[in-house]
Design a protein around this motif. Structure first.
Motif, PDB file in Angstrom:
ATOM      1  N   ILE A 239       0.841  -1.203   0.000  1.00 11.23           N
ATOM      2  CA  ILE A 239       0.000   0.000   0.000  1.00 11.23           C
ATOM      3  C   ILE A 239       0.879   1.257   0.000  1.00 11.23           C
ATOM      4  O   ILE A 239       1.781   1.414   0.825  1.00 11.23           O
ATOM      5  CB  ILE A 239      -0.926   0.019   1.227  1.00 11.23           C
ATOM      6  CG1 ILE A 239      -1.871  -1.175   1.192  1.00 11.23           C
ATOM      7  CG2 ILE A 239      -1.702   1.330   1.296  1.00 11.23           C
ATOM      8  CD1 ILE A 239      -2.783  -1.218  -0.006  1.00 11.23           C
ATOM      9  N   GLY A 240       0.575   2.154  -0.924  1.00  8.88           N
ATOM     10  CA  GLY A 240       1.289   3.423  -0.987  1.00  8.88           C
ATOM     11  C   GLY A 240       2.689   3.332  -1.552  1.00  8.88           C
ATOM     12  O   GLY A 240       3.392   4.346  -1.601  1.00  8.88           O
ATOM     13  N   GLN A 254       4.738   3.179 -13.210  1.00 10.28           N
ATOM     14  CA  GLN A 254       4.226   4.544 -13.383  1.00 10.28           C
ATOM     15  C   GLN A 254       4.629   5.501 -12.268  1.00 10.28           C
ATOM     16  O   GLN A 254       4.628   6.712 -12.461  1.00 10.28           O
ATOM     17  CB  GLN A 254       2.712   4.521 -13.512  1.00 10.28           C
ATOM     18  CG  GLN A 254       1.966   3.967 -12.315  1.00 10.28           C
ATOM     19  CD  GLN A 254       0.460   4.088 -12.471  1.00 10.28           C
ATOM     20  OE1 GLN A 254      -0.049   5.108 -12.934  1.00 10.28           O
ATOM     21  NE2 GLN A 254      -0.268   3.044 -12.092  1.00 10.28           N
ATOM     22  N   PHE A 255       4.995   4.985 -11.097  1.00  9.70           N
ATOM     23  CA  PHE A 255       5.364   5.860  -9.986  1.00  9.70           C
ATOM     24  C   PHE A 255       6.867   5.885  -9.734  1.00  9.70           C
ATOM     25  O   PHE A 255       7.310   6.382  -8.708  1.00  9.70           O
ATOM     26  CB  PHE A 255       4.621   5.437  -8.718  1.00  9.70           C
ATOM     27  CG  PHE A 255       3.129   5.539  -8.840  1.00  9.70           C
ATOM     28  CD1 PHE A 255       2.518   6.775  -9.025  1.00  9.70           C
ATOM     29  CD2 PHE A 255       2.326   4.411  -8.799  1.00  9.70           C
ATOM     30  CE1 PHE A 255       1.146   6.879  -9.152  1.00  9.70           C
ATOM     31  CE2 PHE A 255       0.951   4.503  -8.919  1.00  9.70           C
ATOM     32  CZ  PHE A 255       0.351   5.740  -9.097  1.00  9.70           C
ATOM     33  N   ALA A 256       7.654   5.325 -10.686  1.00  8.02           N
ATOM     34  CA  ALA A 256       9.117   5.362 -10.598  1.00  8.02           C
ATOM     35  C   ALA A 256       9.641   6.502 -11.458  1.00  8.02           C
ATOM     36  O   ALA A 256       9.092   6.807 -12.522  1.00  8.02           O
ATOM     37  CB  ALA A 256       9.712   4.041 -11.042  1.00  8.02           C
ATOM     38  N   ASN A 257      10.707   7.137 -11.016  1.00  7.69           N
ATOM     39  CA  ASN A 257      11.278   8.277 -11.728  1.00  7.69           C
ATOM     40  C   ASN A 257      12.803   8.216 -11.642  1.00  7.69           C
ATOM     41  O   ASN A 257      13.372   7.577 -10.759  1.00  7.69           O
ATOM     42  CB  ASN A 257      10.817   9.595 -11.083  1.00  7.69           C
ATOM     43  CG  ASN A 257       9.312   9.703 -10.951  1.00  7.69           C
ATOM     44  OD1 ASN A 257       8.629  10.099 -11.874  1.00  7.69           O
ATOM     45  ND2 ASN A 257       8.786   9.326  -9.786  1.00  7.69           N
ATOM     46  N   GLY A 258      13.458   8.932 -12.553  1.00  5.60           N
ATOM     47  CA  GLY A 258      14.899   9.128 -12.458  1.00  5.60           C
ATOM     48  C   GLY A 258      15.750   8.094 -13.127  1.00  5.60           C
ATOM     49  O   GLY A 258      16.972   8.265 -13.202  1.00  5.60           O
ATOM     50  N   LEU A 895      -3.143  -5.594  -4.344  1.00 10.55           N
ATOM     51  CA  LEU A 895      -2.190  -4.806  -5.131  1.00 10.55           C
ATOM     52  C   LEU A 895      -2.775  -4.555  -6.515  1.00 10.55           C
ATOM     53  O   LEU A 895      -3.197  -5.484  -7.207  1.00 10.55           O
ATOM     54  CB  LEU A 895      -0.859  -5.549  -5.239  1.00 10.55           C
ATOM     55  CG  LEU A 895       0.350  -4.747  -5.731  1.00 10.55           C
ATOM     56  CD1 LEU A 895       1.649  -5.430  -5.287  1.00 10.55           C
ATOM     57  CD2 LEU A 895       0.385  -4.566  -7.231  1.00 10.55           C
ATOM     58  N   ASP A 896      -2.804  -3.287  -6.909  1.00  7.84           N
ATOM     59  CA  ASP A 896      -3.317  -2.885  -8.217  1.00  7.84           C
ATOM     60  C   ASP A 896      -2.236  -2.075  -8.919  1.00  7.84           C
ATOM     61  O   ASP A 896      -2.014  -0.909  -8.601  1.00  7.84           O
ATOM     62  CB  ASP A 896      -4.588  -2.061  -8.049  1.00  7.84           C
ATOM     63  CG  ASP A 896      -5.248  -1.719  -9.382  1.00  7.84           C
ATOM     64  OD1 ASP A 896      -4.574  -1.830 -10.431  1.00  7.84           O
ATOM     65  OD2 ASP A 896      -6.436  -1.359  -9.384  1.00  7.84           O
ATOM     66  N   MET A 903      -2.044   4.736  -5.142  1.00  7.32           N
ATOM     67  CA  MET A 903      -0.687   4.248  -5.384  1.00  7.32           C
ATOM     68  C   MET A 903      -0.592   2.776  -4.980  1.00  7.32           C
ATOM     69  O   MET A 903      -0.479   2.439  -3.807  1.00  7.32           O
ATOM     70  CB  MET A 903       0.336   5.099  -4.623  1.00  7.32           C
ATOM     71  CG  MET A 903       1.758   4.905  -5.135  1.00  7.32           C
ATOM     72  SD  MET A 903       2.938   6.102  -4.462  1.00  7.32           S
ATOM     73  CE  MET A 903       2.303   7.605  -5.184  1.00  7.32           C
ATOM     74  N   SER A 904      -0.713   1.917  -5.980  1.00  9.69           N
ATOM     75  CA  SER A 904      -0.611   0.462  -5.855  1.00  9.69           C
ATOM     76  C   SER A 904      -1.822  -0.165  -5.175  1.00  9.69           C
ATOM     77  O   SER A 904      -1.765  -1.315  -4.744  1.00  9.69           O
ATOM     78  CB  SER A 904       0.694   0.056  -5.140  1.00  9.69           C
ATOM     79  OG  SER A 904       1.801   0.591  -5.826  1.00  9.69           O
ATOM     80  N   TYR A 905      -2.910   0.560  -5.060  1.00 12.79           N
ATOM     81  CA  TYR A 905      -4.174  -0.004  -4.608  1.00 12.79           C
ATOM     82  C   TYR A 905      -5.295   0.670  -5.381  1.00 12.79           C
ATOM     83  O   TYR A 905      -5.143   1.787  -5.877  1.00 12.79           O
ATOM     84  CB  TYR A 905      -4.384   0.194  -3.098  1.00 12.79           C
ATOM     85  CG  TYR A 905      -4.581   1.645  -2.700  1.00 12.79           C
ATOM     86  CD1 TYR A 905      -5.852   2.211  -2.638  1.00 12.79           C
ATOM     87  CD2 TYR A 905      -3.503   2.461  -2.396  1.00 12.79           C
ATOM     88  CE1 TYR A 905      -6.042   3.539  -2.296  1.00 12.79           C
ATOM     89  CE2 TYR A 905      -3.682   3.793  -2.050  1.00 12.79           C
ATOM     90  CZ  TYR A 905      -4.947   4.325  -2.004  1.00 12.79           C
ATOM     91  OH  TYR A 905      -5.125   5.640  -1.666  1.00 12.79           O
TER      92      TYR A 905
END
Length: 926
Positions: A239-240, A254-258, A895-896, A903-905
């Motif tokens: 979660i999160g 999608q929530f990874a950067n750099g 987990l989604d 974010m992941s849910y």
């Protein structure tokens, strides 16, 4: 996952809705108390009648139901109902267009096709359209403590209420006749000792209409809910988490950067500079001091994840005020007035801004700061941090500035003056309503891209050199003042309405009196939603989003309820609407046949329409939206092409949507057929099959199709074929176009099952059980005669708000035990599993790092069930204490990996992300 056999047993043991027998029981009680059966008006009909059950399926939520649920707002409760679907707006969707608001979406047809009424009248819509397109009513403006009941009409009602009622109607009915004073204070906290909530409310009333000839009611409530950050749930499984590598996913999500993807560096807190000779990026030093994310081995840039900053739930502070005054002018006439005020301030923490991106501004301009000619963000050859001695592209994330915070402060006002009474056998109600909504947005830490461009790449700029990463401390306050700014906007909507309706019984038919209703309405609506400051000229790192327009609507309607035979009632209604530019006539037909005292069949046929809104038709209207889709160029067949990355197979596609003045109204046809049955005393069952077909739908082009357009703007990191030749226009997707158009149709159909059972337990009190089940058999969207998408049971439609998916089954079970001064309620909510695909027959939307389907081999998002518990105890005649536990068993949401609403849910499973939540309160009545 709940097995089908378990669900079948639950149905056998429980049974269905607030049904026919439940209504009859309430009427008998009322008759016994008053000596006469009173005629009441039910949502969906303007004819007053003795029986509340009509041909249309209506769910009634009482004030008691709301209090027992433990929910903090009306929207929270309504979003647990099985009839709510995709397109619903939860509180936690803080990165959406309409952040700070809440809405429901009946049948998953979108908030814009669900009409929300307050005391049977419209309200001004929220001052910013969802997805930049969909106008809707913000439920957060409704004062929960003043609610008497909520009626949910589950079929179309355009013939009665006009546009927006294609999917149904939610009519929130507030208290009208109250004496005394009630004070309530409550507070709550999650098991993580955060997300503190506090609420205080006072309701005061004086005057009895029957004896004093007047009543005045005042309700005031203030509330607060504290923000939760995603990192506050770091120890709650996935979660999160933006980093899903511990659960087998690849780095590029999608929530990874750099990191470097497809030869292009992501925005990074150290700064990354591209070697002009080789095209490869070199990361500046200092990664460890900025990011909390484990770095990949071998090294791949400077990786960070959005949960380092982003909020899960927003900070909310609000007040609601409501007052109503009623005065008997005579034995037959009443004058009444209502005043309402709501103020709701929210803020939501996002991630730090970036130095690149592609942004739109009118009339048709795109600024590509990533690779555009003359706009590519780069370090000058003489910049102190440029290691190459020649102009070099740069990628940067402004950790030195900090995360962006989005403030949304909404103010709603409403006034009603009305007169109702009887004349010559007619029951008449007429009124004038004014309502308005004002939304002030403030986005902090926005970047003036043109100043930044010069500060990095033009030695003649007074702000050159602007330092990055570990050397950012060398920057002066003057540099930050020039580069970093707030963006603001002030949006308003206004609705002025005059309405009059009259109903009466005309002649006696074999089954009873023929009822007739007629009415008229005139509405004047205006929307002014300017874009954020700086976006109209392309100055800042955001795209233009605006909507302007005004509409005048005049309407006439008529309705007939004809009990043609004993036990058989036929209904017919028609409404004529005249808009500026088009007109529409919408009919509705219905029947209710009661061959037995405890059994009835019912059905309806209705036609509806929805006029294009200002955001869809205005020549000054435009928006830029994002949705998750697969890049067909860089991920053909669901596998990354050589040189591409897994992110290209599930990326956030950005698209420009422009107003189209040539749009036609949407049109719909709806059908219901069902039965209500009281097999034994205390048990009521209702089953209704339903179908809605909406044609000429106003939709942007689906994002998976717009991603394939040859006009899509892409980076210049083009792929190469097997021979090493560059494949033109095959770089990473930056932005595309998704114009509004009248699509072919959407057809939605399913079955509702509602059961309610009352058991008398003697000295042990009373047990009331209920089941509310919606089964979706099909949710089909046809873009053309040959292109069709089936969303039922899938994670689509991801073009709709927050990409929550379309489960085939949603079930709510309830049980309340009342004994003496005690009342205990348990509520269970179930969401079925969903195939993790964009539409039926498509490839799995997510994959593990080893290339296998995710989140499991079956490519299915697991089902989710939660149980809430609440209790109340009457300490004395005046004093009551109460408490509730949401998510009693502390179930963790599945987990989604696909949704962008959480974010992941999945945002439908928010209680499984927040965790077990405790609430307690006290109520005192003077």
């Amino acid at each position: 996952m709940i097995k089908k056999t378990t669900l079948a047993q639950a149905v056998t043991l429980a049974a269905a809705t607030i049904g026919w027998a439940h209504t009859a029981y309430a009427q008998d009680t009322a008759a016994a108390n008053t000596g006469a059966i009173q005629r009441v008006e039910i949502t969906g009909s303007s004819i007053k009648r003795a029986q509340a059950e009509t041909a249309s399926p209506v769910t009634v939520v009482s004030r008691e139901d709301l209090q027992k649920s433990g929910k903090a707002t009306v929207a929270e409760y309504l979003q647990t109902l099985s009839v709510d679907g995709a397109g619903s707006l939860p509180t936690g969707f803080g990165n959406g267009f309409a952040a700070g608001s809440t809405a429901v979406s009946l049948r998953g047809l979108g908030a814009t096709s669900t009409l929300v009424l307050l005391n049977g009248r419209r309200m001004a819509p929220f001052a910013r359209a969802d997805d930049g397109q969909k106008t809707f009513t913000d439920l957060s403006t409704v004062p929960m403590e003043a609610v008497e009941r909520i009626e949910i009409l589950k079929d179309g009602a355009s013939s009665t209420y006009g546009a927006d009622a294609i999917a149904g109607v939610v009519n929130v009915i507030l208290r009208k006749d109250f004496t005394g004073t009630v004070v309530k204070v409550e507070g709550g906290q999650s098991r993580y000792r955060d997300n503190e909530q506090a609420k205080g409310a006072v309701t005061w009333g004086m005057g009895h209409l029957d004896s004093d000839g007047y009543n005045v009611l005042v309700n005031a409530e203030a509330y607060r809910s504290n923000e939760i950050l995603n990192k506050d749930r770091a120890d709650r499984a996935w979660i999160g988490h933006g980093d899903l590598r511990p659960w087998g996913y690849p780095l590029a999500t999608q929530f990874a950067n750099g990191d470097v993807r497809g030869g292009t560096a992501g925005n990074t807190p150290t700064g990354a500079v591209r070697n002009p000779a080789t095209g490869e990026y070199v990361y500046l030093p200092g990664c460890a001091q900025f990011t909390t994310s484990p770095q990949p081995v071998p090294a791949n840039g400077c990786v960070w994840h959005s949960d380092q900053f982003r909020a899960m739930q927003p900070q909310i502070d609000g007040v609601n005020l409501y007052t109503r005054a009623t005065k008997n002018l005579s034995a037959d006439w009443q004058l009444y007035g209502e005043l309402g005020y709501s103020k709701r301030d929210t803020h939501f923490t996002m991630t730090p801004p970036s130095a690149t991106g592609t942004f739109f501004y009118p009339p048709n301009n795109l600024l590509n700061w990533s690779s555009g000619a003359g706009t590519t963000m780069a370090l000058a050859a003489t910049h102190p941090q440029n290691p190459f001695g020649a102009t070099a592209r740069v990628r940067y994330s402004f950790f030195d500035v900090g995360p962006q915070v989005r403030y949304a402060n909404n103010e709603f006002k409403r006034a009603v003056v009305g007169l109702k009474g009887s004349y010559a056998g007619w029951d008449i109600d007429t009124g004038i309503t004014h309502s308005q909504s004002a939304l002030d947005l403030r986005y902090t830490n926005m970047i003036n891209m043109k100043v930044l461009f010069a500060a990095l790449g033009d030695p003649k700029s007074p702000y050159f050199p602007f330092y990055l990463g570990t050397q950012a401390s060398k920057n002066t306050p003057a540099q930050y003042a020039a580069i970093v700014r707030d963006a603001t906007s002030h949006s308003t909507t206004r609705l002025n309405t005059f309405d009059i309706k009259a109903s009466r019984e005309v002649i006696e038919l074999p089954g009873g009196m023929l009822g007739v209703a007629v009415g008229a309405e005139h509405r004047d609506e205006k929307v002014s939603n300017p874009t954020l400051s700086g976006t109209e000229t392309g100055d800042i790192n955001a795209s233009y989003t605006a909507a302007f327009g005004d509409t005048k609507v005049s309407a006439l309607f008529v309705e007939v309820a004809a009990p043609v035979l004993k036990g058989l009632e036929l209904n017919a209604a028609a409404r004529y609407d005249h808009y500026e530019g088009f007109k529409s006539t919408t009919p509705k037909l219905g029947f209710k046949w009661t061959p037995l005292r405890n059994f009835a069949l019912r059905g309806t046929y209705s036609e509806g329409f929805r006029a294009p809104g200002p955001a869809e038709t205005g020549t000054r209207s435009a928006s830029v939206g994002t949705a998750t889709a697969r890049d067909p160029v860089r991920c053909p067949g669901g596998t990354p092409a050589p040189g591409a990355s897994s992110n290209d197979c599930s990326l956030s596609v950005t698209a420009v949507k422009l107003g189209n003045p040539n749009l036609k109204p949407e049109e719909s046809k709806g059908y219901t057929l069902g039965m209500v049955w009281d097999p034994i005393d205390g048990l009521s069952v209702a089953v209704d099959a339903w179908k809605i077909k909406r044609e000429n739908e106003i939709n942007p082009m689906p994002y998976n199709e717009s991603a394939a357009l040859p006009t899509a703007l892409r980076l210049d990191n083009n792929l190469k074929d097997a021979a090493g030749n560059v494949i033109p226009n095959s770089g990473s997707l930056l932005i595309t176009q998704s114009p509004y158009r009248n699509s072919s149709y959407t057809e939605v159909k399913g079955v509702d099952l509602d059961v309610k059972d009352r058991l008398k337990l003697g000295d042990w009190g009373r047990l009331t059980m209920g089941l509310n089940w919606t089964h979706l058999t099909s949710w089909l969207r046809a873009e053309s005669a040959t292109v069709k998408y089936q969303f039922a049971g899938t994670h689509g439609n991801c073009d709709t708000s927050n990409c929550a998916g379309t489960p085939k089954d949603k079930i709510a079970l309830s049980a309340t035990w009342d004994r003496g001064d005690w009342s205990v309620t348990a509520l269970a909510n179930y969401r079925a599993d969903m195939k993790n695909v964009a539409f039926a027959g498509d490839l799995c939307a997510s994959k593990f790092a080893d290339g296998t389907p995710a989140p499991n081999k079956d490519c299915r998002l697991a089902s989710f069930t939660t149980v809430d518990l609440s209790a109340r105890y009457n300490v004395s005649r005046n004093l009551q204490v109460y408490g509730s536990i949401a998510n009693l068993f502390d179930k963790v949401a599945p987990l989604d990996p696909l949704t962008y609403g959480g974010m992941s849910y999945n945002p439908m499973d928010a209680s499984g992300a927040i965790g077990r939540y405790f609430k307690a309160g006290v109520r005192y009545q003077f």
